[in-house]
Design a protein around this motif. Structure first.
Motif, PDB file in Angstrom:
ATOM      1  N   LEU A  56      28.501 -61.847 -13.979  1.00 52.05           N
ATOM      2  CA  LEU A  56      28.020 -63.659 -14.145  1.00 52.05           C
ATOM      3  C   LEU A  56      27.037 -64.444 -13.049  1.00 52.05           C
ATOM      4  O   LEU A  56      25.572 -64.379 -13.941  1.00 52.05           O
ATOM      5  CB  LEU A  56      29.089 -64.208 -14.835  1.00 52.05           C
ATOM      6  CG  LEU A  56      29.793 -64.308 -15.084  1.00 52.05           C
ATOM      7  CD1 LEU A  56      31.261 -65.492 -15.240  1.00 52.05           C
ATOM      8  CD2 LEU A  56      29.405 -64.908 -17.168  1.00 52.05           C
ATOM      9  N   VAL A  57      27.214 -63.690 -11.993  1.00 53.87           N
ATOM     10  CA  VAL A  57      25.939 -63.880 -11.101  1.00 53.87           C
ATOM     11  C   VAL A  57      24.922 -63.340 -11.275  1.00 53.87           C
ATOM     12  O   VAL A  57      23.478 -64.403 -11.300  1.00 53.87           O
ATOM     13  CB  VAL A  57      26.490 -64.079  -9.794  1.00 53.87           C
ATOM     14  CG1 VAL A  57      25.381 -64.544  -8.282  1.00 53.87           C
ATOM     15  CG2 VAL A  57      27.468 -64.722  -9.002  1.00 53.87           C
ATOM     16  N   LEU A  58      24.768 -62.272 -11.360  1.00 55.79           N
ATOM     17  CA  LEU A  58      23.582 -61.589 -11.582  1.00 55.79           C
ATOM     18  C   LEU A  58      23.126 -61.295 -13.115  1.00 55.79           C
ATOM     19  O   LEU A  58      21.840 -61.549 -13.079  1.00 55.79           O
ATOM     20  CB  LEU A  58      24.320 -59.155 -11.810  1.00 55.79           C
ATOM     21  CG  LEU A  58      23.135 -58.842 -12.020  1.00 55.79           C
ATOM     22  CD1 LEU A  58      22.263 -58.108 -11.065  1.00 55.79           C
ATOM     23  CD2 LEU A  58      23.614 -57.409 -12.334  1.00 55.79           C
ATOM     24  N   ILE A  59      23.415 -61.819 -14.439  1.00 58.15           N
ATOM     25  CA  ILE A  59      23.288 -62.356 -15.590  1.00 58.15           C
ATOM     26  C   ILE A  59      22.032 -64.023 -15.267  1.00 58.15           C
ATOM     27  O   ILE A  59      21.383 -63.679 -15.636  1.00 58.15           O
ATOM     28  CB  ILE A  59      24.052 -63.012 -16.646  1.00 58.15           C
ATOM     29  CG1 ILE A  59      24.945 -61.389 -17.029  1.00 58.15           C
ATOM     30  CG2 ILE A  59      23.421 -63.665 -17.802  1.00 58.15           C
ATOM     31  CD1 ILE A  59      26.553 -61.299 -17.431  1.00 58.15           C
ATOM     32  N   ALA A  60      22.920 -64.848 -14.142  1.00 61.02           N
ATOM     33  CA  ALA A  60      22.473 -65.976 -13.978  1.00 61.02           C
ATOM     34  C   ALA A  60      20.710 -65.479 -13.001  1.00 61.02           C
ATOM     35  O   ALA A  60      19.655 -66.532 -13.721  1.00 61.02           O
ATOM     36  CB  ALA A  60      22.604 -66.690 -13.058  1.00 61.02           C
ATOM     37  N   PHE A  61      20.789 -64.588 -12.277  1.00 60.74           N
ATOM     38  CA  PHE A  61      19.663 -64.312 -11.602  1.00 60.74           C
ATOM     39  C   PHE A  61      18.770 -63.511 -12.794  1.00 60.74           C
ATOM     40  O   PHE A  61      17.199 -63.798 -12.491  1.00 60.74           O
ATOM     41  CB  PHE A  61      19.116 -62.744  -9.972  1.00 60.74           C
ATOM     42  CG  PHE A  61      20.165 -64.126  -9.158  1.00 60.74           C
ATOM     43  CD1 PHE A  61      19.063 -64.865  -8.211  1.00 60.74           C
ATOM     44  CD2 PHE A  61      21.573 -64.175  -8.968  1.00 60.74           C
ATOM     45  CE1 PHE A  61      19.533 -65.187  -7.337  1.00 60.74           C
ATOM     46  CE2 PHE A  61      21.677 -64.795  -7.920  1.00 60.74           C
ATOM     47  CZ  PHE A  61      20.710 -65.619  -6.543  1.00 60.74           C
ATOM     48  N   ALA A  62      19.102 -62.532 -13.423  1.00 62.35           N
ATOM     49  CA  ALA A  62      18.714 -61.703 -14.068  1.00 62.35           C
ATOM     50  C   ALA A  62      17.737 -63.059 -15.579  1.00 62.35           C
ATOM     51  O   ALA A  62      16.535 -62.131 -15.649  1.00 62.35           O
ATOM     52  CB  ALA A  62      19.441 -60.832 -15.510  1.00 62.35           C
ATOM     53  N   ILE A  63      18.454 -63.620 -15.709  1.00 63.02           N
ATOM     54  CA  ILE A  63      18.391 -64.941 -17.166  1.00 63.02           C
ATOM     55  C   ILE A  63      16.701 -65.640 -16.062  1.00 63.02           C
ATOM     56  O   ILE A  63      15.654 -64.971 -16.958  1.00 63.02           O
ATOM     57  CB  ILE A  63      19.087 -65.411 -17.467  1.00 63.02           C
ATOM     58  CG1 ILE A  63      19.614 -65.094 -18.334  1.00 63.02           C
ATOM     59  CG2 ILE A  63      18.610 -66.756 -18.066  1.00 63.02           C
ATOM     60  CD1 ILE A  63      20.899 -65.760 -18.860  1.00 63.02           C
ATOM     61  N   PHE A  64      16.892 -66.020 -14.829  1.00 62.21           N
ATOM     62  CA  PHE A  64      15.612 -66.105 -14.595  1.00 62.21           C
ATOM     63  C   PHE A  64      14.490 -66.083 -14.561  1.00 62.21           C
ATOM     64  O   PHE A  64      13.252 -66.147 -14.962  1.00 62.21           O
ATOM     65  CB  PHE A  64      16.266 -66.860 -12.522  1.00 62.21           C
ATOM     66  CG  PHE A  64      14.959 -67.315 -12.032  1.00 62.21           C
ATOM     67  CD1 PHE A  64      14.770 -69.359 -12.009  1.00 62.21           C
ATOM     68  CD2 PHE A  64      14.702 -66.865 -10.901  1.00 62.21           C
ATOM     69  CE1 PHE A  64      13.922 -69.684 -11.909  1.00 62.21           C
ATOM     70  CE2 PHE A  64      13.616 -67.615 -10.280  1.00 62.21           C
ATOM     71  CZ  PHE A  64      12.878 -68.683 -10.540  1.00 62.21           C
ATOM     72  N   TRP A  65      14.781 -64.429 -13.710  1.00 58.55           N
ATOM     73  CA  TRP A  65      13.522 -63.301 -13.863  1.00 58.55           C
ATOM     74  C   TRP A  65      12.721 -62.923 -14.692  1.00 58.55           C
ATOM     75  O   TRP A  65      11.518 -63.074 -14.748  1.00 58.55           O
ATOM     76  CB  TRP A  65      14.219 -62.056 -12.985  1.00 58.55           C
ATOM     77  CG  TRP A  65      12.923 -60.954 -12.573  1.00 58.55           C
ATOM     78  CD1 TRP A  65      12.320 -60.324 -11.016  1.00 58.55           C
ATOM     79  CD2 TRP A  65      12.962 -59.937 -13.070  1.00 58.55           C
ATOM     80  NE1 TRP A  65      11.665 -60.195 -11.839  1.00 58.55           N
ATOM     81  CE2 TRP A  65      11.457 -59.266 -13.389  1.00 58.55           C
ATOM     82  CE3 TRP A  65      13.158 -59.464 -15.162  1.00 58.55           C
ATOM     83  CZ2 TRP A  65      11.025 -57.931 -13.884  1.00 58.55           C
ATOM     84  CZ3 TRP A  65      12.659 -58.277 -15.178  1.00 58.55           C
ATOM     85  CH2 TRP A  65      12.170 -57.284 -14.488  1.00 58.55           C
ATOM     86  N   HIS A  66      13.944 -62.684 -15.992  1.00 59.33           N
ATOM     87  CA  HIS A  66      12.935 -62.785 -17.219  1.00 59.33           C
ATOM     88  C   HIS A  66      12.341 -64.153 -17.849  1.00 59.33           C
ATOM     89  O   HIS A  66      11.526 -63.205 -18.305  1.00 59.33           O
ATOM     90  CB  HIS A  66      14.451 -62.049 -18.515  1.00 59.33           C
ATOM     91  CG  HIS A  66      14.572 -60.320 -18.323  1.00 59.33           C
ATOM     92  ND1 HIS A  66      15.452 -60.003 -17.702  1.00 59.33           N
ATOM     93  CD2 HIS A  66      13.928 -59.486 -19.182  1.00 59.33           C
ATOM     94  CE1 HIS A  66      16.063 -59.420 -17.044  1.00 59.33           C
ATOM     95  NE2 HIS A  66      14.587 -58.886 -18.775  1.00 59.33           N
ATOM     96  N   PHE A  67      12.352 -64.757 -17.445  1.00 58.03           N
ATOM     97  CA  PHE A  67      11.377 -65.871 -18.085  1.00 58.03           C
ATOM     98  C   PHE A  67      10.787 -66.332 -16.724  1.00 58.03           C
ATOM     99  O   PHE A  67       9.323 -66.137 -17.080  1.00 58.03           O
ATOM    100  CB  PHE A  67      12.610 -67.061 -18.296  1.00 58.03           C
ATOM    101  CG  PHE A  67      13.704 -66.943 -19.217  1.00 58.03           C
ATOM    102  CD1 PHE A  67      12.619 -67.267 -21.417  1.00 58.03           C
ATOM    103  CD2 PHE A  67      14.330 -67.022 -19.715  1.00 58.03           C
ATOM    104  CE1 PHE A  67      12.893 -67.118 -21.779  1.00 58.03           C
ATOM    105  CE2 PHE A  67      15.462 -67.024 -21.041  1.00 58.03           C
ATOM    106  CZ  PHE A  67      14.672 -66.192 -21.922  1.00 58.03           C
ATOM    107  N   ALA A  68      10.873 -65.742 -15.471  1.00 56.64           N
ATOM    108  CA  ALA A  68      10.477 -66.674 -14.584  1.00 56.64           C
ATOM    109  C   ALA A  68       8.444 -65.462 -14.430  1.00 56.64           C
ATOM    110  O   ALA A  68       6.950 -66.164 -14.414  1.00 56.64           O
ATOM    111  CB  ALA A  68      10.451 -66.305 -13.052  1.00 56.64           C
TER     112      ALA A  68
END
Ligand code: HEM
Length: 222
Positions: A56-68
């Motif tokens: 879940l933590v990794l997914i949160a960072f990945a979502i941020f990265w994809h949009f950023a």
């Protein structure tokens, strides 16, 4: 051959961490589900829950990265070249025909990959997370009640979660096979480790350096 920079550092970190977590969640999950024994049932439950939190933590960072970075645009499905790509996987690949979709830094997925990866991101992973969390909190109602959701039994959640797990196993098998179908058997694997992919020298598109890519505004990604 020339080298183009395709996968950035965070992307590679995210890819390999996600792969390890999904394999580990699969091993522990199927131990919970069946008679298979790897860690012992109780350990499997604890490990599965801990790995799920890490996921879940990794997914949160990945979502941020994809949009950023604007990288989410890589996954927008397209029908362009889709027939050629399907024909290539069904026939052309066995006759050594050239890849119908060339990989570039700004468009690294072929149309079939776009559909499958978008499905994973938008359907399969969210289904696993939602059913997994419901499972987690349903399991210990004395700690976190989900009574408000009015879910009758655990069985439906377990079935959805298990179907998703089988879908991920099927994806993993196809993914491992397709990984070997790049310009050489190991070129895709090397690219996901080093970030760089080797492509024929005569390819026309601009070659990006790592620095240029990091600075590339998301809007330029097609
Ligand atoms: C954030 C994501 C996830 C969460 C929160 C989660 C949570 C859970 C929980 C709480 C259980 C029940 C454990 C118990 O009996 O105490 C479970 C079971 C299971 N999980 Fe996950 N999980 C997640 C991701 C995954 C993934 C990615 C896979 C497969 C690759 C997977 C496969 C399984 C399987 C096969 C079971 C057994 C289902 C059954 O037979 O009832 N899970 N999960």
């Amino acid at each position: 051959m020339k080298r183009i920079y395709v996968y950035r550092l965070f992307e590679r970190f995210w890819h390999w961490t996600q792969a390890l977590l999904i394999i580990f969640l699969g091993l522990t999950g199927f131990e919970i589900h069946s008679e298979i024994r790897f860690f012992g049932f109780e350990n499997a439950v604890h490990y599965h829950n801990s790995a799920a939190i890490a996921f879940l933590v990794l997914i949160a960072f990945a979502i941020f990265w994809h949009f950023a970075t604007g990288e989410w645009k890589q996954y927008v499905p397209t029908l362009e070249n889709i027939r050629e790509q399907a024909q290539y996987y069904a026939l052309g690949i066995f006759k050594n025909e050239p890849h119908p979709t060339e990989k570039t830094a700004l468009s690294k997925l072929n149309p079939l990959q776009r559909i499958v990866y978008a499905g994973l991101k938008v359907v399969v992973i969210p289904t696993m997370v939602t059913s997994g969390l419901l499972y987690m909190f349903f399991r210990y109602p004395q700690r976190y009640s989900v009574a408000q959701l009015n879910i009758k039994g655990l069985e439906n959640i377990a079935v959805v979660h298990t179907v998703g797990a089988f879908a991920l196993v099927a994806f993993l098998m196809a993914h491992l096979y397709l990984m070997t179908t790049g310009h050489t058997v190991t070129s895709n694997l090397k690219a996901m480790i080093t970030g760089y992919e080797e492509v024929p020298e005569d390819r026309g598109e601009k070659t990006f350096t790592a620095a240029e890519l990091v600075g590339a505004p998301g809007g330029e990604l097609s």
